[in-house]
Design a protein around this motif. Sequence first.
Motif, short mmCIF file in Angstrom:
data_model
loop_
_atom_site.label_atom_id
_atom_site.label_comp_id
_atom_site.label_asym_id
_atom_site.label_seq_id
_atom_site.Cartn_x
_atom_site.Cartn_y
_atom_site.Cartn_z
N ASN A 14 0.89 -1.22 0.00
CA ASN A 14 0.19 0.08 -0.04
C ASN A 14 0.88 1.41 -0.04
O ASN A 14 1.72 1.39 0.93
CB ASN A 14 -0.86 -0.06 1.08
N TYR A 15 0.75 1.92 -1.05
CA TYR A 15 1.61 3.16 -1.38
C TYR A 15 1.53 4.10 -0.07
O TYR A 15 2.40 4.92 0.48
CB TYR A 15 1.32 3.88 -2.67
N ILE A 16 0.15 4.63 0.24
CA ILE A 16 -0.17 5.44 1.45
C ILE A 16 0.29 5.05 2.77
O ILE A 16 1.12 5.78 3.30
CB ILE A 16 -1.79 5.77 1.40
N ARG A 22 6.83 5.45 6.59
CA ARG A 22 8.13 5.93 6.20
C ARG A 22 8.65 7.50 6.98
O ARG A 22 9.56 7.64 7.42
CB ARG A 22 8.51 6.11 4.70
N ARG A 23 7.46 8.25 6.47
CA ARG A 23 7.59 9.57 7.37
C ARG A 23 7.70 9.58 8.79
O ARG A 23 8.61 10.15 9.50
CB ARG A 23 6.30 10.55 7.14
N GLN A 38 7.32 -2.48 -2.09
CA GLN A 38 5.94 -2.83 -2.07
C GLN A 38 5.52 -4.39 -2.56
O GLN A 38 4.48 -4.69 -2.66
CB GLN A 38 5.44 -1.91 -3.33
N SER A 39 6.52 -5.08 -2.85
CA SER A 39 6.33 -6.54 -3.08
C SER A 39 7.12 -7.34 -2.18
O SER A 39 8.53 -7.15 -1.92
CB SER A 39 6.76 -6.84 -4.36
N HIS A 114 -0.49 -2.98 15.33
CA HIS A 114 -1.41 -2.91 14.37
C HIS A 114 -1.27 -1.36 13.73
O HIS A 114 -0.75 -0.50 14.41
CB HIS A 114 -2.77 -2.46 15.43
N LYS A 115 -1.72 -1.31 12.59
CA LYS A 115 -1.50 -0.21 11.55
C LYS A 115 -2.45 0.74 12.37
O LYS A 115 -3.34 0.48 12.88
CB LYS A 115 -1.70 -0.16 10.27
N PRO A 116 -1.89 2.38 12.15
CA PRO A 116 -0.85 2.82 11.51
C PRO A 116 0.24 2.69 12.63
O PRO A 116 0.07 2.97 13.81
CB PRO A 116 -1.32 4.20 11.22
N LEU A 117 1.55 2.63 12.36
CA LEU A 117 2.59 3.04 13.27
C LEU A 117 2.62 4.33 13.54
O LEU A 117 2.30 5.34 12.91
CB LEU A 117 3.87 2.71 12.16
N THR A 118 2.82 4.50 14.93
CA THR A 118 2.89 5.92 15.44
C THR A 118 4.05 6.25 16.27
O THR A 118 4.95 5.25 16.40
CB THR A 118 1.76 6.19 16.44
#
Length: 127
Positions: A14-16, A22-23, A38-39, A114-118
């Motif tokens: 997932n790009y988003i 990453r940020r 991505q793979s 669990h997403k999202p990473l914080t």
Amino acid sequence: MNNGYKTCLLIDDNYIDNFVTRRILESSNFAEKIVVQQSAADAIDAIRDGLIKPDVIFLDLRMPLMNGFEFLQEYDKLVNHDKTATKIFMLSSSLDPVDVKRSGQNKYITQFIHKPLTQKILEELSA
């Protein structure tokens, strides 16, 4: 925050999710280098070929072609990678208790996140 990680590998289709994760990793100086794949198949090939030598991996569970658990099966077969020197965190949006339990039973998974990473989760990982 500096965990002393040289290379962090983020595996997610997932790009988003990759952009956001990453940020967060970059803003916390989590690792010197952050590589995004991505793979899962491409990621395992890159590790096998020595192109990526990750200290830490954030692995998505649900991906097309090769999911997180299939990645771990291929990872187990690697002979040129020091698996004891790599922490793998399953980073997933799955709420399925079977996925969480299966992750906990895998010898390579350090923790299920669990997403999202914080930022708070990252701080807990380094504590």
